[in-house]
Write an enzyme that holds these catalytic residues in place. Structure first.
Site, mmCIF file in Angstrom:
data_model
loop_
_atom_site.group_PDB
_atom_site.id
_atom_site.type_symbol
_atom_site.label_atom_id
_atom_site.label_comp_id
_atom_site.label_asym_id
_atom_site.label_seq_id
_atom_site.Cartn_x
_atom_site.Cartn_y
_atom_site.Cartn_z
ATOM 1 N N ARG A 86 23.321 113.340 6.046
ATOM 2 C CA ARG A 86 24.301 112.391 7.450
ATOM 3 C C ARG A 86 24.995 112.395 7.881
ATOM 4 O O ARG A 86 26.072 113.293 8.071
ATOM 5 C CB ARG A 86 24.475 111.598 7.200
ATOM 6 C CG ARG A 86 25.200 110.005 7.976
ATOM 7 C CD ARG A 86 24.089 109.384 8.427
ATOM 8 N NE ARG A 86 24.644 108.562 10.152
ATOM 9 C CZ ARG A 86 24.445 107.136 10.016
ATOM 10 N NH1 ARG A 86 24.536 106.505 8.845
ATOM 11 N NH2 ARG A 86 25.055 107.089 11.286
ATOM 12 N N ARG A 95 18.560 109.447 12.409
ATOM 13 C CA ARG A 95 19.482 109.755 11.087
ATOM 14 C C ARG A 95 18.412 109.918 9.299
ATOM 15 O O ARG A 95 17.663 109.094 10.077
ATOM 16 C CB ARG A 95 20.627 108.419 10.448
ATOM 17 C CG ARG A 95 19.824 107.216 10.411
ATOM 18 C CD ARG A 95 20.949 106.267 10.345
ATOM 19 N NE ARG A 95 20.644 105.886 11.820
ATOM 20 C CZ ARG A 95 21.967 104.880 12.503
ATOM 21 N NH1 ARG A 95 21.922 103.460 11.285
ATOM 22 N NH2 ARG A 95 22.120 104.330 13.913
ATOM 23 N N ASP A 98 21.073 106.123 6.263
ATOM 24 C CA ASP A 98 21.812 105.714 6.826
ATOM 25 C C ASP A 98 21.923 103.765 5.653
ATOM 26 O O ASP A 98 20.841 103.702 4.729
ATOM 27 C CB ASP A 98 21.658 103.913 7.352
ATOM 28 C CG ASP A 98 23.059 103.329 8.660
ATOM 29 O OD1 ASP A 98 23.710 103.405 8.079
ATOM 30 O OD2 ASP A 98 22.129 102.252 8.634
ATOM 31 N N ASP A 100 23.749 100.446 5.263
ATOM 32 C CA ASP A 100 24.937 99.670 4.907
ATOM 33 C C ASP A 100 25.507 98.579 4.278
ATOM 34 O O ASP A 100 24.545 98.702 3.248
ATOM 35 C CB ASP A 100 24.364 99.221 6.307
ATOM 36 C CG ASP A 100 23.940 99.510 7.496
ATOM 37 O OD1 ASP A 100 25.029 100.262 8.122
ATOM 38 O OD2 ASP A 100 23.455 99.079 8.635
#
Length: 164
Positions: A86, A95, A98, A100
């Site tokens: 990344r 990307r 990812d 989160d």
């Protein structure tokens, strides 16, 4: 001091390269470095959010039981992203991977722009709520005091999100 195990929910996404392979590599590293994966959603293909001029994403939500603090969890997921290639070049950019942090137990954590839990935009994003509702429909958002299923019912985001 060992923290009590905490249910945390993560959202994984990839829109470059072999997207499914990146999701699977991230899942393996999460299981090794963060904690036991208790459940995971189906994979969803979603239109890019924020910057629509890029390939669509594959997203999935996971429930992980971890004894990491929220800040330690953030450091781990950032390291996992980095280890998978990344590069943070632009906000909402394309990307490889990812990860989160969406929810961490029933906690509310706010450390300036560095760490916000629950994810401050989660209730506005179909690509977050739909996979999360698949595995955690009854989990309560600690700020809104609504279940994930209730949030999904009232969501106004019209972005394309399709289970694959």
């Amino acid at each position: 001091m060992q923290l009590e195990k905490q249910k945390t929910y993560l959202l994984l996404g990839s829109n470059l390269g072999d997207r499914e392979t990146y999701l699977n590599k991230a899942l393996k590293l999460i299981a090794e470095e963060v904690g036991e994966i208790k459940s995971k959603s189906s994979i969803y293909e979603t239109a890019a959010w924020g910057n629509a001029n890029q390939p669509s994403f594959l997203n999935l939500a996971v429930e992980v039981e971890t004894n990491l603090s929220p800040y330690e969890l953030l450091k781990k997921v950032l390291r996992i992203e980095e280890s998978l290639g990344r590069v943070r070049a632009e906000r909402w950019g394309a990307r490889l991977i990812d990860i989160d942090i969406i929810l961490y137990g029933g906690e509310v954590v706010s450390v300036a722009d560095e760490l916000q839990i629950p994810h401050p935009e989660m209730q506005k994003r179909k690509f977050v709520i739909e996979p999360l509702a698949e595995i955690a429909p009854n989990v309560i958002h600690p700020v809104l005091q609504k279940s994930v299923a209730e949030i999904l019912e009232t969501l106004t985001d019209t972005l394309s999100v399709s289970k694959i």
